[in-house]
Scaffold this active site. Sequence first.
Site, PDB file in Angstrom:
ATOM      1  N   GLU A 252      22.612  32.967  -8.615  1.00  0.00           N
ATOM      2  CA  GLU A 252      23.851  33.661  -8.252  1.00  0.00           C
ATOM      3  C   GLU A 252      24.998  33.228  -9.173  1.00  0.00           C
ATOM      4  OE1 GLU A 252      23.927  34.408  -3.501  1.00  0.00           O
ATOM      5  OE2 GLU A 252      23.303  32.396  -4.159  1.00  0.00           O
TER       6      GLU A 252
ATOM      7  N   SER B 251      40.993  -1.435 -25.859  1.00  0.00           N
ATOM      8  CA  SER B 251      39.659  -1.794 -25.382  1.00  0.00           C
ATOM      9  C   SER B 251      39.829  -2.913 -24.357  1.00  0.00           C
ATOM     10  CB  SER B 251      38.774  -2.204 -26.539  1.00  0.00           C
ATOM     11  OG  SER B 251      39.385  -3.265 -27.202  1.00  0.00           O
TER      12      SER B 251
ATOM     13  N   GLU C 172      34.634  -1.176 -11.076  1.00  0.00           N
ATOM     14  CA  GLU C 172      34.044   0.096 -11.525  1.00  0.00           C
ATOM     15  C   GLU C 172      32.831  -0.185 -12.394  1.00  0.00           C
ATOM     16  OE1 GLU C 172      37.004   2.227 -13.761  1.00  0.00           O
ATOM     17  OE2 GLU C 172      38.363   2.333 -12.052  1.00  0.00           O
TER      18      GLU C 172
ATOM     19  N   LYS D 249      30.759   0.030 -15.757  1.00  0.00           N
ATOM     20  CA  LYS D 249      31.124   0.246 -17.154  1.00  0.00           C
ATOM     21  C   LYS D 249      30.082   1.208 -17.727  1.00  0.00           C
ATOM     22  CE  LYS D 249      32.575  -2.097 -21.319  1.00  0.00           C
ATOM     23  NZ  LYS D 249      31.789  -1.309 -22.257  1.00  0.00           N
TER      24      LYS D 249
ATOM     25  N   ASP E 150      28.051   3.383 -20.239  1.00  0.00           N
ATOM     26  CA  ASP E 150      27.708   3.190 -21.647  1.00  0.00           C
ATOM     27  C   ASP E 150      27.722   4.543 -22.366  1.00  0.00           C
ATOM     28  OD1 ASP E 150      27.033   1.953 -23.934  1.00  0.00           O
ATOM     29  OD2 ASP E 150      24.958   1.505 -23.373  1.00  0.00           O
TER      30      ASP E 150
ATOM     31  N   TYR F 113      38.485   7.741 -15.710  1.00  0.00           N
ATOM     32  CA  TYR F 113      38.864   6.468 -15.087  1.00  0.00           C
ATOM     33  C   TYR F 113      40.337   6.109 -15.197  1.00  0.00           C
ATOM     34  CZ  TYR F 113      37.594   4.925 -19.835  1.00  0.00           C
ATOM     35  OH  TYR F 113      37.473   4.802 -21.183  1.00  0.00           O
TER      36      TYR F 113
ATOM     37  N   LYS G 161      30.173  -8.083 -18.989  1.00  0.00           N
ATOM     38  CA  LYS G 161      29.003  -7.524 -19.673  1.00  0.00           C
ATOM     39  C   LYS G 161      27.741  -8.098 -19.048  1.00  0.00           C
ATOM     40  CE  LYS G 161      30.685  -5.206 -23.306  1.00  0.00           C
ATOM     41  NZ  LYS G 161      30.237  -5.451 -24.645  1.00  0.00           N
TER      42      LYS G 161
ATOM     43  N   CYS H  73      28.106 -28.578 -50.150  1.00  0.00           N
ATOM     44  CA  CYS H  73      28.329 -27.138 -49.996  1.00  0.00           C
ATOM     45  C   CYS H  73      27.256 -26.357 -50.759  1.00  0.00           C
ATOM     46  CB  CYS H  73      29.719 -26.766 -50.520  1.00  0.00           C
ATOM     47  SG  CYS H  73      29.996 -24.976 -50.517  1.00  0.00           S
TER      48      CYS H  73
ATOM     49  N   CYS I  39      29.305 -24.657 -53.866  1.00  0.00           N
ATOM     50  CA  CYS I  39      29.999 -25.392 -54.949  1.00  0.00           C
ATOM     51  C   CYS I  39      29.570 -26.854 -55.047  1.00  0.00           C
ATOM     52  CB  CYS I  39      31.504 -25.295 -54.753  1.00  0.00           C
ATOM     53  SG  CYS I  39      32.081 -26.207 -53.308  1.00  0.00           S
TER      54      CYS I  39
ATOM     55  N   CYS J 123      33.537 -27.319 -45.957  1.00  0.00           N
ATOM     56  CA  CYS J 123      33.589 -27.585 -47.390  1.00  0.00           C
ATOM     57  C   CYS J 123      35.066 -27.789 -47.719  1.00  0.00           C
ATOM     58  CB  CYS J 123      33.037 -26.394 -48.175  1.00  0.00           C
ATOM     59  SG  CYS J 123      33.450 -26.488 -49.935  1.00  0.00           S
TER      60      CYS J 123
ATOM     61  N   CYS K 205      36.357 -23.452 -53.771  1.00  0.00           N
ATOM     62  CA  CYS K 205      34.955 -23.089 -53.534  1.00  0.00           C
ATOM     63  C   CYS K 205      34.793 -21.566 -53.618  1.00  0.00           C
ATOM     64  CB  CYS K 205      34.514 -23.582 -52.160  1.00  0.00           C
ATOM     65  SG  CYS K 205      32.924 -22.908 -51.636  1.00  0.00           S
TER      66      CYS K 205
HETATM   67  S1  IVH Z   1      39.004   1.193 -18.700  1.00  0.00           S
HETATM   68  C1  IVH Z   1      42.472  -0.205 -21.377  1.00  0.00           C
HETATM   69  N1  IVH Z   1      36.919   1.767 -17.247  1.00  0.00           N
HETATM   70  O1  IVH Z   1      34.585   0.498 -22.082  1.00  0.00           O
HETATM   71  C2  IVH Z   1      41.040   0.041 -21.462  1.00  0.00           C
HETATM   72  N2  IVH Z   1      36.636   1.604 -19.586  1.00  0.00           N
HETATM   73  O2  IVH Z   1      36.338  -1.733 -24.040  1.00  0.00           O
HETATM   74  C3  IVH Z   1      40.653   1.233 -20.693  1.00  0.00           C
HETATM   75  N3  IVH Z   1      34.379   2.062 -20.360  1.00  0.00           N
HETATM   76  O3  IVH Z   1      36.610   1.837 -24.577  1.00  0.00           O
HETATM   77  C4  IVH Z   1      39.241   1.263 -20.425  1.00  0.00           C
HETATM   78  N4  IVH Z   1      33.500   2.491 -18.382  1.00  0.00           N
HETATM   79  O4  IVH Z   1      35.037   3.393 -23.443  1.00  0.00           O
HETATM   80  C5  IVH Z   1      37.379   1.545 -18.482  1.00  0.00           C
HETATM   81  N5  IVH Z   1      35.159   2.303 -15.836  1.00  0.00           N
HETATM   82  C6  IVH Z   1      35.626   2.091 -17.050  1.00  0.00           C
HETATM   83  C7  IVH Z   1      34.800   2.184 -18.191  1.00  0.00           C
HETATM   84  C8  IVH Z   1      35.352   1.913 -19.450  1.00  0.00           C
HETATM   85  C9  IVH Z   1      33.275   2.419 -19.693  1.00  0.00           C
HETATM   86  C10 IVH Z   1      34.455   1.846 -21.820  1.00  0.00           C
HETATM   87  C11 IVH Z   1      35.599   2.521 -22.516  1.00  0.00           C
HETATM   88  C12 IVH Z   1      36.335   1.458 -23.273  1.00  0.00           C
HETATM   89  C13 IVH Z   1      35.384   0.305 -23.209  1.00  0.00           C
HETATM   90  C14 IVH Z   1      36.127  -0.998 -22.948  1.00  0.00           C
END
Ligand code: IVH
Length: 661
Positions: free
Chosen positions: A33, A80, A109, A111, A113, A218, A306, A400, A403, A418, A423
């Site tokens: 549909e 970042s 939250e 993260k 990828d 986000y 991480k 070294c 050198c 060194c 050098c």
């Molecule tokens: S907040 C001020 N939230 O992770 C930074 N980032 O280095 C704002 N990422 O470049 C990022 N999930 O691409 C945020 N729930 C999440 C995320 C997220 C993935 C990535 C994003 C960013 C890198 C952090």
Amino acid sequence: MDVKKRIEALKEEIEKHNYRYHVLDQPEISDIEYDQLLQTLIELESSYPEYKTSDSPSQRIGGEVLDSFDKVEHSLPMLSLSNAFNADDLRSFDQRIKKLASNITYVVEEKIDGLAASLRYEGGILVQAATRGNGTTGEDITHNVKTIKKVPLKLAKPLDIEVRGEIFMPKASFLSLNEKKEKNGEAPFKNPRNAAAGSIRQLDSKVAATRDLDMFIYSKVETDSEAQTTHMETLDKLKSLGFHINAYTEHKDDIDNVIKAVETIEASRHERRYDIDGVVLKVNERHLYEQIGYTAKSPKWAIAYKFKAEEVMSQIQDIFFQVGRTGQITPVAQLEPVEVQGSTVSRATLHNEDYVKNKDIRIKDYVSIKKAGDIIPEVVHVIKEKRQGDEISFEMVTACPKCETPLKRAEGEADTYCPNDACPAKSMERLIHFASREAMNIEGLGGKIVEHFYNEGYLKDIPDIYRLKEHREALMMRAGFGQKSIDKLLKHIEESKKRSLEKLIFGLGIRFVGQKVSKVSAMHFHQLFDIVKANEADLMAIDEIGEKIAQSVVAYFKEDKNLKKIEALKALDINMEYTGKSLNKGQLYGKKIVLTGTLPTLSRKEAQTMIEENGGQVTTSVSSNTDMVCAGENAGSKLQKAQELGVEVIDEDQLKALLKR
Ligand code: IVH
């Protein structure tokens, strides 16, 4: 009903079903549909192209083909996040924040990828989508983002807003895409992230349209002082506008509960329909963001945890020694090449002498390898059960490797150095650092070329980079260097002469002086020669600079050879002024201004940025050197001191008036 109204009604109905299906996961009609509705719309639009708009769901099938990607300047930089690797790192993050703000809670939250993107809406219509790029400038990917069904082309309200989030490809879609690719004899993508990035980097939007991409939003882009809500409220608001928000978003009141949530997510990381590589932890109270602050690269109110890196086994074939820019000697393991998280690794750092000795790492040992912080491969431990008896014990070098100068190791320190300033290895590393992207950003002058030119005698010290043009003919005679490539390199070198002061300071490679310190000192002093003349107290007047950094800077500029280097660069016409954002000798050029009290409309940070962008310097304490004090409500001792010293006192309106002159 006239055709225009019919098209409008169809568009609305289709988007409603889109939202119900993709965002709410509550479809009301069948796929067939839905396809019929879309087909009707496409037909109507092709008969009446005058009624086709950029927010039409028919755009999702793609069609726009670009010649190249346009650049997009981000309204606010795309930062970042700094990283945490264990619960202790998260606890120290919590401690750091508590020193800067109280009554905070956290949002946890996933993260995702994938790749970050920024979306801009005008009057509720998606008008631009851009990649992160270098954080300041990204690429326009609007044509492809419009094909992502979870990205609303039109919002529930006609707002002008910008939002950011992560584009990703679900694991199942990645697997079926690769199956198709393999059937067609094409090379498969390495992982879902590469597949998402590869799809977004297509010039033809028809390709992206077939690639089942998804996007979680986000954040909403706004300056800290505009933000009226908590992060949780922002997400709710974004959701009600029609954005796809990750359901795994949890509000936690303290770090213990955060850590529990992180552990739960990590334990179930492989059960998601998409790849996650960690957890992002953010302070929920947005009104505290400004107070908590930022480093050059990332906010201090958020951190990325991480996941533990994947470990794989390999055998050490040899151990060699690398000489760093400061002379630091790093033992490096040469490995039997192995795949670790999507790339082939054949070398891994062994950090320093103690690291190798404590772990008793030997040549021919089988070892487990991981990527520290997911980037730099390191040897984690030796698999001793696999020893055959013919392993060769580690010996630290005493001279070294480059050198032959006898190495030094200070008592109580882990690193061996060194000490020879001439050098060649150190000199080369210094040149490579100077030309690197974060420093003078000289495209084309990477490690291999520097080594080449160094060995040929064209490059010894930094100023020689700018003298390379004198050897153009000679360089052209060399194999592999055509006229075109030499001219291109020389052009990049010439262009780098204009870089703003902070790039030069960072490029000099002064101990402890990173990007942030380079930036703040460039903004504070404006002129390199004012930094050269500064004493420790002058430097420590900058918030970010403590004693250790101040001492190192003063020591650097005391050395004759460094002063000569700077004189030489000056003579070669290298810019030595801060030319960052519209500074250019603005109305407040050279004025030292102290901010005190609460200003009626500007936040502290906004006022500081305004002053700095107009050439002024914001200092923290009032003295007879202060030109002006800008005072707001509840100004205390600084205002009093200004009055005692007869320093001019102005209010916010007067400050704004000064900038308008
Ligand atoms: S907040 C001020 N939230 O992770 C930074 N980032 O280095 C704002 N990422 O470049 C990022 N999930 O691409 C945020 N729930 C999440 C995320 C997220 C993935 C990535 C994003 C960013 C890198 C952090």
